[in-house]
Scaffold this motif. Sequence first.
Motif, short mmCIF file in Angstrom:
data_model
loop_
_atom_site.label_atom_id
_atom_site.label_comp_id
_atom_site.label_asym_id
_atom_site.label_seq_id
_atom_site.Cartn_x
_atom_site.Cartn_y
_atom_site.Cartn_z
N MET A 62 60.16 42.67 21.43
CA MET A 62 59.99 42.09 22.76
C MET A 62 58.76 42.64 23.45
O MET A 62 58.00 41.92 24.08
N ARG A 63 58.53 43.93 23.31
CA ARG A 63 57.34 44.56 23.92
C ARG A 63 56.08 43.96 23.31
O ARG A 63 55.11 43.67 24.03
N GLU A 64 56.07 43.73 22.01
CA GLU A 64 54.90 43.15 21.34
C GLU A 64 54.65 41.72 21.81
O GLU A 64 53.51 41.32 22.05
N MET A 65 55.74 40.95 21.99
CA MET A 65 55.59 39.57 22.48
C MET A 65 55.00 39.55 23.90
O MET A 65 54.13 38.73 24.21
N LEU A 66 55.46 40.46 24.75
CA LEU A 66 54.92 40.53 26.11
C LEU A 66 53.44 40.91 26.10
O LEU A 66 52.63 40.34 26.83
N GLN A 67 53.08 41.88 25.26
CA GLN A 67 51.68 42.30 25.19
C GLN A 67 50.79 41.17 24.68
O GLN A 67 49.67 41.00 25.16
N THR A 77 53.14 31.67 33.49
CA THR A 77 53.05 32.47 32.27
C THR A 77 54.19 33.47 32.19
O THR A 77 54.78 33.66 31.12
N ALA A 78 54.50 34.11 33.31
CA ALA A 78 55.60 35.08 33.32
C ALA A 78 56.92 34.41 32.99
O ALA A 78 57.74 34.96 32.25
N ALA A 79 57.14 33.21 33.52
CA ALA A 79 58.38 32.48 33.23
C ALA A 79 58.47 32.16 31.74
O ALA A 79 59.53 32.29 31.13
N GLU A 134 51.72 37.86 41.36
CA GLU A 134 51.49 37.96 39.92
C GLU A 134 52.21 39.19 39.39
O GLU A 134 52.62 40.06 40.14
N PHE A 135 52.35 39.23 38.07
CA PHE A 135 53.17 40.25 37.43
C PHE A 135 52.34 41.05 36.44
O PHE A 135 51.50 40.50 35.73
N ASP A 190 63.09 29.46 33.57
CA ASP A 190 62.52 28.40 34.37
C ASP A 190 61.80 29.04 35.55
O ASP A 190 62.19 30.12 36.02
N GLU A 191 60.75 28.38 36.08
CA GLU A 191 60.01 28.97 37.20
C GLU A 191 60.89 29.12 38.43
O GLU A 191 60.77 30.10 39.17
#
Length: 114
Positions: free
Chosen positions: A5-10, A23-25, A59-60, A31-32
Amino acid sequence: MDDHMREMLQQGFENRPTVNFGTAAKLLNLDEKTLRRLVNGGKVRYRIVGNGRWRLRREFTLSDLESFYADAATRTTHASGARDRKYSRVRTRLAAGGSFLATFEAETKGEAKR
């Protein structure tokens, strides 16, 4: 939080310091509207970017989304699905069938017999 999961987020951030709501959603698989509800509820941290004339731009960062995932994992681990008895609502059943009309008729019949 697992390494996958960390790799997917990076990978989703692609060397950017922040990402927008859309993008964060996608990265959170939400869903947004759901993400906005979570942000408004204080469950997801965000950063305010720019000086919007009408609306704040939120933003995140990577750490914001990682902390949300870590908190969500601990919430689901500790959740049993059962409520404490003091928080559950008890519905009583009346002998007359439970409806207001049946109760009213039973009470009026009782008064007529008196």
